[in-house]
Write a protein that holds these residues in place. Structure first.
Motif, PDB file in Angstrom:
ATOM      1  N   GLU A 228       0.877  -1.177   0.000  1.00  0.00           N
ATOM      2  CA  GLU A 228       0.000   0.000   0.000  1.00  0.00           C
ATOM      3  C   GLU A 228       0.916   1.229   0.000  1.00  0.00           C
ATOM      4  O   GLU A 228       1.098   1.905   1.012  1.00  0.00           O
ATOM      5  CB  GLU A 228      -0.907  -0.029   1.225  1.00  0.00           C
ATOM      6  CG  GLU A 228      -1.856  -1.218   1.248  1.00  0.00           C
ATOM      7  CD  GLU A 228      -2.666  -1.311   2.532  1.00  0.00           C
ATOM      8  OE1 GLU A 228      -2.430  -0.479   3.455  1.00  0.00           O
ATOM      9  OE2 GLU A 228      -3.514  -2.209   2.637  1.00  0.00           O
ATOM     10  N   TYR A 229       1.492   1.499  -1.158  1.00  0.00           N
ATOM     11  CA  TYR A 229       2.605   2.452  -1.235  1.00  0.00           C
ATOM     12  C   TYR A 229       2.183   3.909  -1.030  1.00  0.00           C
ATOM     13  O   TYR A 229       2.967   4.705  -0.511  1.00  0.00           O
ATOM     14  CB  TYR A 229       3.335   2.281  -2.555  1.00  0.00           C
ATOM     15  CG  TYR A 229       3.975   0.911  -2.671  1.00  0.00           C
ATOM     16  CD1 TYR A 229       5.057   0.562  -1.871  1.00  0.00           C
ATOM     17  CD2 TYR A 229       3.485  -0.032  -3.567  1.00  0.00           C
ATOM     18  CE1 TYR A 229       5.640  -0.693  -1.955  1.00  0.00           C
ATOM     19  CE2 TYR A 229       4.062  -1.291  -3.661  1.00  0.00           C
ATOM     20  CZ  TYR A 229       5.138  -1.619  -2.853  1.00  0.00           C
ATOM     21  OH  TYR A 229       5.706  -2.869  -2.936  1.00  0.00           O
ATOM     22  N   ALA A 230       0.964   4.267  -1.415  1.00  0.00           N
ATOM     23  CA  ALA A 230       0.498   5.636  -1.183  1.00  0.00           C
ATOM     24  C   ALA A 230       0.379   5.896   0.320  1.00  0.00           C
ATOM     25  O   ALA A 230       0.813   6.939   0.834  1.00  0.00           O
ATOM     26  CB  ALA A 230      -0.842   5.862  -1.878  1.00  0.00           C
ATOM     27  N   LYS A 231      -0.208   4.928   1.023  1.00  0.00           N
ATOM     28  CA  LYS A 231      -0.337   5.051   2.475  1.00  0.00           C
ATOM     29  C   LYS A 231       1.044   5.025   3.132  1.00  0.00           C
ATOM     30  O   LYS A 231       1.322   5.808   4.054  1.00  0.00           O
ATOM     31  CB  LYS A 231      -1.204   3.910   3.021  1.00  0.00           C
ATOM     32  CG  LYS A 231      -1.405   3.949   4.530  1.00  0.00           C
ATOM     33  CD  LYS A 231      -2.299   2.806   4.992  1.00  0.00           C
ATOM     34  CE  LYS A 231      -2.490   2.835   6.493  1.00  0.00           C
ATOM     35  NZ  LYS A 231      -3.353   1.700   6.955  1.00  0.00           N
ATOM     36  N   ALA A 232       1.910   4.135   2.653  1.00  0.00           N
ATOM     37  CA  ALA A 232       3.262   4.039   3.204  1.00  0.00           C
ATOM     38  C   ALA A 232       4.014   5.353   3.037  1.00  0.00           C
ATOM     39  O   ALA A 232       4.688   5.814   3.965  1.00  0.00           O
ATOM     40  CB  ALA A 232       4.024   2.912   2.505  1.00  0.00           C
ATOM     41  N   ASN A 233       3.879   5.970   1.874  1.00  0.00           N
ATOM     42  CA  ASN A 233       4.560   7.236   1.620  1.00  0.00           C
ATOM     43  C   ASN A 233       4.111   8.322   2.598  1.00  0.00           C
ATOM     44  O   ASN A 233       4.923   9.074   3.140  1.00  0.00           O
ATOM     45  CB  ASN A 233       4.309   7.684   0.189  1.00  0.00           C
ATOM     46  CG  ASN A 233       5.041   8.962  -0.157  1.00  0.00           C
ATOM     47  OD1 ASN A 233       6.237   9.085   0.071  1.00  0.00           O
ATOM     48  ND2 ASN A 233       4.301   9.935  -0.698  1.00  0.00           N
ATOM     49  N   GLU A 234       2.804   8.399   2.846  1.00  0.00           N
ATOM     50  CA  GLU A 234       2.279   9.387   3.794  1.00  0.00           C
ATOM     51  C   GLU A 234       2.815   9.126   5.208  1.00  0.00           C
ATOM     52  O   GLU A 234       3.192  10.060   5.927  1.00  0.00           O
ATOM     53  CB  GLU A 234       0.753   9.342   3.794  1.00  0.00           C
ATOM     54  CG  GLU A 234       0.118   9.813   2.490  1.00  0.00           C
ATOM     55  CD  GLU A 234      -1.399   9.691   2.512  1.00  0.00           C
ATOM     56  OE1 GLU A 234      -1.937   9.256   3.553  1.00  0.00           O
ATOM     57  OE2 GLU A 234      -2.034  10.019   1.490  1.00  0.00           O
ATOM     58  N   LEU A 235       2.847   7.851   5.579  1.00  0.00           N
ATOM     59  CA  LEU A 235       3.329   7.502   6.916  1.00  0.00           C
ATOM     60  C   LEU A 235       4.836   7.722   7.050  1.00  0.00           C
ATOM     61  O   LEU A 235       5.324   8.122   8.116  1.00  0.00           O
ATOM     62  CB  LEU A 235       2.970   6.048   7.234  1.00  0.00           C
ATOM     63  CG  LEU A 235       1.467   5.788   7.459  1.00  0.00           C
ATOM     64  CD1 LEU A 235       1.180   4.300   7.475  1.00  0.00           C
ATOM     65  CD2 LEU A 235       1.007   6.436   8.758  1.00  0.00           C
ATOM     66  N   PHE A 236       5.580   7.477   5.966  1.00  0.00           N
ATOM     67  CA  PHE A 236       7.020   7.755   6.001  1.00  0.00           C
ATOM     68  C   PHE A 236       7.267   9.257   6.181  1.00  0.00           C
ATOM     69  O   PHE A 236       8.227   9.661   6.850  1.00  0.00           O
ATOM     70  CB  PHE A 236       7.701   7.257   4.737  1.00  0.00           C
ATOM     71  CG  PHE A 236       7.945   5.762   4.721  1.00  0.00           C
ATOM     72  CD1 PHE A 236       8.522   5.120   5.804  1.00  0.00           C
ATOM     73  CD2 PHE A 236       7.598   5.001   3.611  1.00  0.00           C
ATOM     74  CE1 PHE A 236       8.745   3.748   5.797  1.00  0.00           C
ATOM     75  CE2 PHE A 236       7.821   3.633   3.585  1.00  0.00           C
ATOM     76  CZ  PHE A 236       8.386   3.000   4.679  1.00  0.00           C
ATOM     77  N   ASN A 237       6.412  10.077   5.581  1.00  0.00           N
ATOM     78  CA  ASN A 237       6.529  11.531   5.776  1.00  0.00           C
ATOM     79  C   ASN A 237       6.368  11.893   7.252  1.00  0.00           C
ATOM     80  O   ASN A 237       7.105  12.738   7.787  1.00  0.00           O
ATOM     81  CB  ASN A 237       5.471  12.260   4.939  1.00  0.00           C
ATOM     82  CG  ASN A 237       5.806  12.277   3.468  1.00  0.00           C
ATOM     83  OD1 ASN A 237       6.974  12.155   3.083  1.00  0.00           O
ATOM     84  ND2 ASN A 237       4.800  12.425   2.624  1.00  0.00           N
ATOM     85  N   LEU A 238       5.400  11.256   7.892  1.00  0.00           N
ATOM     86  CA  LEU A 238       5.194  11.497   9.321  1.00  0.00           C
ATOM     87  C   LEU A 238       6.373  10.956  10.132  1.00  0.00           C
ATOM     88  O   LEU A 238       6.829  11.586  11.097  1.00  0.00           O
ATOM     89  CB  LEU A 238       3.895  10.833   9.779  1.00  0.00           C
ATOM     90  CG  LEU A 238       2.588  11.404   9.196  1.00  0.00           C
ATOM     91  CD1 LEU A 238       1.400  10.579   9.666  1.00  0.00           C
ATOM     92  CD2 LEU A 238       2.416  12.863   9.596  1.00  0.00           C
ATOM     93  N   ALA A 239       6.870   9.794   9.717  1.00  0.00           N
ATOM     94  CA  ALA A 239       7.985   9.180  10.429  1.00  0.00           C
ATOM     95  C   ALA A 239       9.235  10.051  10.367  1.00  0.00           C
ATOM     96  O   ALA A 239      10.015  10.113  11.325  1.00  0.00           O
ATOM     97  CB  ALA A 239       8.270   7.798   9.848  1.00  0.00           C
ATOM     98  N   LEU A 240       9.427  10.728   9.244  1.00  0.00           N
ATOM     99  CA  LEU A 240      10.610  11.578   9.067  1.00  0.00           C
ATOM    100  C   LEU A 240      10.584  12.808   9.976  1.00  0.00           C
ATOM    101  O   LEU A 240      11.617  13.449  10.179  1.00  0.00           O
ATOM    102  CB  LEU A 240      10.741  11.999   7.606  1.00  0.00           C
ATOM    103  CG  LEU A 240      11.235  10.893   6.661  1.00  0.00           C
ATOM    104  CD1 LEU A 240      11.095  11.315   5.214  1.00  0.00           C
ATOM    105  CD2 LEU A 240      12.686  10.526   6.978  1.00  0.00           C
TER     106      LEU A 240
END
Length: 235
Positions: free
Chosen positions: A139-151
């Motif tokens: 689920e790469y769109a969701k993963a990308n959003e969560l990686f933004n938060l993680a950063l």
């Protein structure tokens, strides 16, 4: 077997197993590499020879008849020559995959080797763990959003690496490339980022940059070495 593999390569009929064998032989078998290079040069020589032959025939036709009166028979040879040229064009381009085809044949999302996900209650998970759960589920769109938060919590390069892979999966190659180029990668991710950065260059038709990056990667001779050598030979 050697000749059959090379012929099937130029005809684009290699199976996945044969592709692996072809790339392995190209790297490890000097005789196979010489044979492959011979076939490549022979193919190029045929194309050049045909072009010279066509040019000579056109000059002969132009010099053979100066009569200005329209004559259908006079133009038939031109039609035949045009047909030959179109056939050569088709053969050449059908045997030379474009950069998108090359990208698709080599790109594969890098597996998650950082965070072990047990899929327990998501409320007990950190945002980094949630990001990797989404990544593992493709689920790469969701993963990308969560990686933004993680950063916002951590700028560790492994988070940025998997964010870049997510962007590639989302066809956002310029954004992924910007990330690969801007991060100061640790030794654990330096060569991995070089491989995926080179694939971004290929996808974006930046062949010169892709060759440079792949050459640097092959000089290190570890991560994706055989794949990098094979891709270099096709660019």
């Amino acid at each position: 077997m050697m000749h059959e593999l090379i012929e099937k390569y130029f005809e684009h009929n290699l199976t996945e197993e044969e592709k692996l064998l072809f790339n392995k032989l190209l790297v490890e078998d000097s005789d196979f590499k010489k044979e492959f290079e011979f076939y490549s040069e022979l193919k190029n020589a045929v194309v050049v020879s045909e072009r010279q032959k066509i040019k000579k025939e056109i000059q002969q036709f132009e010099n053979s008849d100066d009569t200005p009166i329209f004559n259908l028979k006079r133009y038939l040879p031109y039609a035949a020559i045009l047909l030959v040229m179109l056939s050569l064009w088709f053969i050449f381009f059908s045997n030379n995959p474009n950069n998108t085809d090359l990208y698709n044949s080599y790109f594969e999302a890098y597996p998650n080797t950082e965070v072990s996900n047990t899929r327990s209650d998501v409320n007990d998970k950190s945002v980094i763990e949630e990001a990797f759960i989404a990544y593992d589920l493709e689920e790469y769109a969701k993963a990308n959003e969560l990686f933004n938060l993680a950063l916002k919590i951590s700028t560790s390069d492994y988070i940025q690496f998997y964010k870049a892979i997510s962007l590639m999966e989302l066809e956002q190659h310029k954004e992924a490339l910007n990330l690969f180029e801007s991060v100061n990668w640790s030794e654990a991710y330096k060569e991995k980022s070089m491989w995926f950065k080179s694939l971004c260059y290929v996808k974006l038709n930046q062949v010169k940059e892709a060759k440079k990056e792949l050459t640097l990667l092959t000089e290190k001779g570890t991560f994706k070495n055989s794949e990098a050598i094979a891709l270099l030979s096709k660019l």
